[in-house]
Design a protein around this motif. Structure first.
Motif, mmCIF file in Angstrom:
data_model
loop_
_atom_site.group_PDB
_atom_site.id
_atom_site.type_symbol
_atom_site.label_atom_id
_atom_site.label_comp_id
_atom_site.label_asym_id
_atom_site.label_seq_id
_atom_site.Cartn_x
_atom_site.Cartn_y
_atom_site.Cartn_z
ATOM 1 N N LYS A 48 -33.474 -87.753 33.602
ATOM 2 C CA LYS A 48 -34.314 -88.084 32.442
ATOM 3 C C LYS A 48 -34.118 -87.073 31.324
ATOM 4 C CE LYS A 48 -37.962 -90.451 35.008
ATOM 5 N NZ LYS A 48 -39.373 -90.408 35.441
ATOM 6 N N GLN A 49 -33.999 -85.804 31.676
ATOM 7 C CA GLN A 49 -33.789 -84.779 30.661
ATOM 8 C C GLN A 49 -32.431 -84.938 29.988
ATOM 9 O OE1 GLN A 49 -34.445 -81.067 32.685
ATOM 10 N NE2 GLN A 49 -36.663 -81.120 32.344
ATOM 11 N N SER A 76 -32.708 -87.848 27.611
ATOM 12 C CA SER A 76 -33.504 -87.453 26.445
ATOM 13 C C SER A 76 -32.687 -86.601 25.486
ATOM 14 C CB SER A 76 -34.749 -86.696 26.884
ATOM 15 O OG SER A 76 -35.602 -87.522 27.627
ATOM 16 N N LEU A 92 -31.683 -87.523 21.656
ATOM 17 C CA LEU A 92 -32.019 -86.585 20.587
ATOM 18 C C LEU A 92 -30.787 -86.225 19.768
ATOM 19 C CD1 LEU A 92 -34.049 -84.676 19.196
ATOM 20 C CD2 LEU A 92 -33.451 -82.983 20.931
#
Length: 66
Positions: free
Chosen positions: A19-20, A23, A27
């Motif tokens: 998930k990181q 993300s 971004l």
């Protein structure tokens, strides 16, 4: 700790890392889009008109006393 809780913990850690990463990728893509949009806006600005026939000394000194 039993084997199920170890497996659950391992899965949770792996999902969090994924998930990181997603993300961060989103971004970075958003920042790239904003940078290209800003560059397009700057390129779209018209050229500043030049001052017609002004003396060369004009604007070289600024009087800062009041």
């Amino acid at each position: 700790m039993d084997a199920m809780s170890i497996a659950r913990l391992s899965t949770t850690i792996a999902e969090t890392g994924t998930k990181q990463e997603v993300s961060m990728a989103v971004l970075k893509k958003a920042m790239d889009v904003q940078a290209s949009s800003a560059a397009a806006l700057i390129d779209a600005l018209p050229e500043a008109p030049s001052a017609p026939n002004l003396p060369p000394h004009l604007g070289n000194r600024i009087n800062t006393t009041a």
